[in-house]
Design an enzyme around this catalytic site. Structure first.
Site, PDB file in Angstrom:
ATOM      1  N   LYS A 151       0.857  -1.193   0.000  1.00 27.44           N
ATOM      2  CA  LYS A 151       0.000   0.000   0.000  1.00 27.44           C
ATOM      3  C   LYS A 151       0.894   1.244   0.000  1.00 27.44           C
ATOM      4  O   LYS A 151       1.792   1.373   0.826  1.00 27.44           O
ATOM      5  CB  LYS A 151      -0.887   0.012   1.246  1.00 27.44           C
ATOM      6  CG  LYS A 151      -1.918  -1.115   1.305  1.00 27.44           C
ATOM      7  CD  LYS A 151      -3.170  -0.757   0.556  1.00 27.44           C
ATOM      8  CE  LYS A 151      -4.279  -1.762   0.827  1.00 27.44           C
ATOM      9  NZ  LYS A 151      -5.534  -1.391   0.169  1.00 27.44           N
ATOM     10  N   GLU A 207      -2.611  -0.218  -8.448  1.00 28.37           N
ATOM     11  CA  GLU A 207      -4.057  -0.035  -8.387  1.00 28.37           C
ATOM     12  C   GLU A 207      -4.395   1.424  -8.092  1.00 28.37           C
ATOM     13  O   GLU A 207      -3.783   2.050  -7.222  1.00 28.37           O
ATOM     14  CB  GLU A 207      -4.657  -0.917  -7.283  1.00 28.37           C
ATOM     15  CG  GLU A 207      -4.592  -2.404  -7.553  1.00 28.37           C
ATOM     16  CD  GLU A 207      -5.144  -3.213  -6.394  1.00 28.37           C
ATOM     17  OE1 GLU A 207      -6.180  -2.803  -5.814  1.00 28.37           O
ATOM     18  OE2 GLU A 207      -4.544  -4.247  -6.059  1.00 28.37           O
ATOM     19  N   ASP A 232      -9.764  -0.273  -9.239  1.00 23.91           N
ATOM     20  CA  ASP A 232     -10.426  -0.873  -8.088  1.00 23.91           C
ATOM     21  C   ASP A 232     -11.600   0.031  -7.681  1.00 23.91           C
ATOM     22  O   ASP A 232     -12.748  -0.201  -8.053  1.00 23.91           O
ATOM     23  CB  ASP A 232      -9.422  -1.032  -6.951  1.00 23.91           C
ATOM     24  CG  ASP A 232     -10.028  -1.651  -5.704  1.00 23.91           C
ATOM     25  OD1 ASP A 232     -11.238  -1.892  -5.685  1.00 23.91           O
ATOM     26  OD2 ASP A 232      -9.285  -1.892  -4.731  1.00 23.91           O
ATOM     27  N   LYS A 259     -13.782  -7.055  -5.927  1.00 24.67           N
ATOM     28  CA  LYS A 259     -14.179  -7.453  -4.585  1.00 24.67           C
ATOM     29  C   LYS A 259     -15.687  -7.703  -4.618  1.00 24.67           C
ATOM     30  O   LYS A 259     -16.462  -6.763  -4.795  1.00 24.67           O
ATOM     31  CB  LYS A 259     -13.857  -6.352  -3.576  1.00 24.67           C
ATOM     32  CG  LYS A 259     -12.379  -5.996  -3.461  1.00 24.67           C
ATOM     33  CD  LYS A 259     -12.195  -4.845  -2.476  1.00 24.67           C
ATOM     34  CE  LYS A 259     -10.715  -4.572  -2.213  1.00 24.67           C
ATOM     35  NZ  LYS A 259     -10.025  -4.001  -3.387  1.00 24.67           N
TER      36      LYS A 259
END
Length: 341
Positions: A151, A207, A232, A259
């Site tokens: 991240k 992302e 995303d 997701k």
């Protein structure tokens, strides 16, 4: 006669989970149980505050309404639930579980669900201080992960760049695949320059480098950036098939990251994957801080979508986040997720 019950639970993180939208210390989920005679199935409805399009103040009330419809008709109201992905995913999970195997956690009849093969996953390094991220990165590499997701976009960029450099000094891109997730943390003015700096370290993809809903700017980045871009958050709230196709054709990303709790449940994700394939766009599936109930469903869904021999690492390594998680027959062996029973 079908009955559907709902139980609300709060799960607690072992350590705060930092994202670009803040830090999570607890996780609220609603568990739906479908009873139909001798059959029983459980699913998890887990919206993320400030992110899910269905994270509503009256979430439980709306969910109850859809459960009542399922009780009345025996069918999930898919079209009515397009804009309620976390609720849809929970009901899809519960119904699939009850239909296939009421005494186990199985949802689909696949080699993965039978414990015959594993799914490769990435090791996730959460946002934190430089020292914390470095330690977490070292832990993932020591555990044998060959794909690490880092991240970025939360601390000083130069220090994040140094983390990436450290990985590449120790491991070539042949040994460790490196993915980045900016969660929209770069400004449109600085994004291309930062991606150019990152690209020297053989990055698999990044992302959501900039915030969502900037299609022109994102399309320009996808065209000009020297490394592949994955979408995303950009997919959130786009639940109509024609709108999905339009967005992908305009932006033209290299990948989409799905997701089920956020992107239309299993039904909506199958739709995204099909459209992306038609447009020559790759995809992978990841969890969204669900408990093991949701993680199990996502992993089994992943195996049903991508087949018996998945080679691209998926984002399914979040099952060890909570102090009070729900036991499920899942186990990480090396860099793969397995069903153990």
């Amino acid at each position: 006669m079908m009955k559907v019950t709902i139980e609300e639970r709060v799960l607690h993180f072992k350590q705060p989970a930092g994202t670009s939208r803040g830090v999570y210390t607890e996780r609220r989920s609603w568990f739906v149980t479908v009873h139909d005679g001798e059959r029983r199935g459980v699913g998890e409805c887990a919206p993320l505050p400030d992110l899910s399009c269905d994270a509503l103040p009256n979430y439980a009330e709306v969910l109850r309404g859809f459960c009542d419809e399922l009780e009345r008709t025996g069918q999930i109201p898919y079209e009515a639930m397009r804009d309620y992905p976390s609720m849809l995913f929970g009901l899809e999970t519960a119904v699939a579980n009850s239909h296939l195997s009421p005494l186990t956690s199985q949802l689909f009849d696949t080699p993965f669900a039978r414990g015959e093969v594993g799914i490769p996953i990435n090791g996730l390094v959460w946002m934190g201080s430089y020292e914390e991220m470095l330690q977490r990165m070292e832990e993932k590499l020591a555990q044998g992960f060959r794909c690490v997701k880092l991240k970025v976009g939360a601390i000083d960029f130069d220090r994040e760049l140094d983390l990436v450099k450290r990985i590449r000094q120790r491991f070539s891109h042949h040994e460790v695949e490196l993915r980045l997730d900016a969660n929209g943390g770069f400004s449109t003015d600085e994004a291309l320059y930062r991606l150019e700096l990152l690209s020297q370290y053989n990055i698999h993809s990044i992302e959501q480098p900039i915030k969502a809903r900037q299609w022109a700017a994102m399309a320009e980045l996808c065209r000009d950036a020297p490394l592949p871009i994955a979408l995303d958050e950009e997919l959130l709230g786009i639940n109509d098939p024609d709108a999905k196709r339009q967005m992908l054709r305009i932006v033209k990303p290299a990948y989409i990251v799905l997701k089920p709790s956020l992107h239309g449940g299993m039904t909506g994700c199958r739709e995204w994957i099909g459209i992306a394939r038609e447009e020559g766009i790759g995809s992978w599936i990841t969890s969204a801080l669900e408990s093991n109930v949701g993680l199990n469903a996502i992993a089994q869904f992943c195996a049903s979508v991508y087949g018996d021999h998945i080679t691209m690492p998926q984002g399914l390594g979040t099952g060890q986040l909570f102090t009070d998680n729900i036991p499920m027959p899942l186990e990480i062996r090396g860099d793969q997720l397995w069903v153990t029973a």
